[in-house]
Write a protein that holds these residues in place. Structure first.
Motif, PDB file in Angstrom:
ATOM      1  N   MET A  16     -11.298   3.221   1.692  1.00  0.00           N
ATOM      2  CA  MET A  16      -9.891   3.340   2.082  1.00  0.00           C
ATOM      3  C   MET A  16      -9.764   3.780   3.529  1.00  0.00           C
ATOM      4  N   LYS A  19      -3.846   3.689   0.526  1.00  0.00           N
ATOM      5  CA  LYS A  19      -4.277   3.112  -0.750  1.00  0.00           C
ATOM      6  C   LYS A  19      -3.694   1.705  -0.876  1.00  0.00           C
ATOM      7  N   ARG A  20      -4.529   0.718  -0.681  1.00  0.00           N
ATOM      8  CA  ARG A  20      -4.061  -0.666  -0.727  1.00  0.00           C
ATOM      9  C   ARG A  20      -3.876  -1.115  -2.171  1.00  0.00           C
ATOM     10  N   TYR A  32       0.844  -1.188   0.000  1.00  0.00           N
ATOM     11  CA  TYR A  32       0.000   0.000   0.000  1.00  0.00           C
ATOM     12  C   TYR A  32       0.879   1.238   0.000  1.00  0.00           C
ATOM     13  N   SER A  72     -11.095  -2.754   1.901  1.00  0.00           N
ATOM     14  CA  SER A  72      -9.906  -2.205   1.248  1.00  0.00           C
ATOM     15  C   SER A  72      -8.780  -1.893   2.218  1.00  0.00           C
ATOM     16  N   THR A 107     -12.733   5.571   7.875  1.00  0.00           N
ATOM     17  CA  THR A 107     -12.651   5.121   6.484  1.00  0.00           C
ATOM     18  C   THR A 107     -13.385   6.110   5.584  1.00  0.00           C
ATOM     19  N   SER A 123       0.468   5.727   0.819  1.00  0.00           N
ATOM     20  CA  SER A 123      -0.389   6.675   1.526  1.00  0.00           C
ATOM     21  C   SER A 123      -0.410   8.021   0.811  1.00  0.00           C
ATOM     22  N   ILE A 178      -8.180   8.667  -4.501  1.00  0.00           N
ATOM     23  CA  ILE A 178      -8.921   8.232  -3.318  1.00  0.00           C
ATOM     24  C   ILE A 178     -10.183   7.489  -3.746  1.00  0.00           C
ATOM     25  N   LYS A 179     -10.482   6.390  -3.043  1.00  0.00           N
ATOM     26  CA  LYS A 179     -11.680   5.603  -3.322  1.00  0.00           C
ATOM     27  C   LYS A 179     -12.397   5.273  -2.017  1.00  0.00           C
ATOM     28  N   VAL A 239      -4.278   8.857   3.962  1.00  0.00           N
ATOM     29  CA  VAL A 239      -5.221   7.928   3.345  1.00  0.00           C
ATOM     30  C   VAL A 239      -4.426   6.752   2.792  1.00  0.00           C
TER      31      VAL A 239
END
Length: 282
Positions: free
Chosen positions: A148, A274-275, A115, A232, A159, A117, A144-145, A272
């Motif tokens: 997350m 992000k995987r 992941y 996620s 999240t 960030s 960004i989704k 945030v």
């Protein structure tokens, strides 16, 4: 009569002085032998020296022994103090070894996490929903989704639940009606237990983790992390520490009350997470 006595006394004194001068001169000449008088004087002086040296040496020996005794007592006290510190030193050593092992494991786990960030700042937070949600200044244009993880440097705080072009809406773990149902894990003595975040106890200001198997052996101070099994969120994001464990109302599982690491009342800068999609497919 008196005049005659005084004159005789003067003659005796004068004669004594002459004899003394002769003796001094005689003793200063180079000779291979000494007179009886000199021998007697020398023996008397040597004997006196022995008599004087004996008690002085005796007293000096006692003083040396007393000094050595004090030194031995002081050294024994130091050794005793060091012996008393051995349990603490052993505990410190064991703690350092455990910490090193934990760090090695953490580094190893981190190498398997995929992941990255994105740094963001909180730009909006409603006073009447202060502990429920906030808005950050990063959105879809920043990758960004929904789903997350959002965390501070201390730990997870929430999240992403809605994404705009340049901003995102974050639901906090302390929200009164959270729908995250996050999967978490707790490791205790090399055994891992899993559970789900169901709610936040406003009265106790603690996060409640439910559905933990019975006899898990969890204790106060055990750390709680994300499991990476659902959604996620990657594995291993720190959440907080357990402060209490109890059986649920049916006795079928356990609930853990968790003190969050992050100060949820004061959030400004966040990350945030992000995987990597490939890790999610695995």
């Amino acid at each position: 009569m008196n005049r005659l006595f005084n004159r005789n006394r003067m003659l005796i004194i004068l004669f004594g002085i002459i004899v003394l001068i002769l003796l001094i001169g005689f003793s200063m000449t180079d000779r291979n032998s000494v007179t009886k008088a000199e021998q007697f004087t020398g023996d008397l002086t040597a004997g006196s020296q022995v008599v004087i040296d004996a008690p002085v040496g005796f007293i000096g020996g006692i003083i040396n022994k007393i000094s050595a005794s004090f030194s031995a007592v002081e050294e024994n006290e130091k050794l005793h103090a060091q012996l008393e510190m051995l349990p603490q030193m052993q505990a410190d050593l064991e703690g350092l070894e455990a910490e090193n092992e934990e760090l090695r494991e953490t580094l190893d786990v981190s190498s398997r996490r995929s992941y990255e960030s994105v740094d963001a700042r909180v730009i909006s937070r409603s006073p009447d929903q202060w502990m429920d949600n906030f808005t950050i200044d990063k959105g879809e244009s920043d990758g960004i989704k929904e789903g997350m993880a959002v965390m501070t440097t201390k730990g997870l705080v929430g999240t992403v639940v809605r994404v705009n072009g340049n901003s995102s809406y974050v639901e906090m773990l302390t929200a009164s009606s959270t729908g995250n149902n996050l999967s978490v894990q707790v490791t205790h003595e090399d055994e891992t237990a899993y559970g789900n975040i169901r709610r936040f106890d406003d009265e106790r200001n603690l996060l409640v983790v439910e559905n933990i198997k019975n006899r898990s052996g969890l204790e106060r101070g055990d750390e709680v992390f994300t499991s990476g099994l659902v959604g996620s969120l990657p594995e291993g994001l720190i959440i907080g520490k357990i402060v209490e464990v109890e059986n649920d109302e049916y006795g079928l599982s356990q609930n853990a009350y968790v003190q969050l690491n992050s100060n949820m009342d004061d959030i400004d800068l966040v990350h945030v997470i992000k995987r990597n999609p490939e890790s999610m497919e695995e």
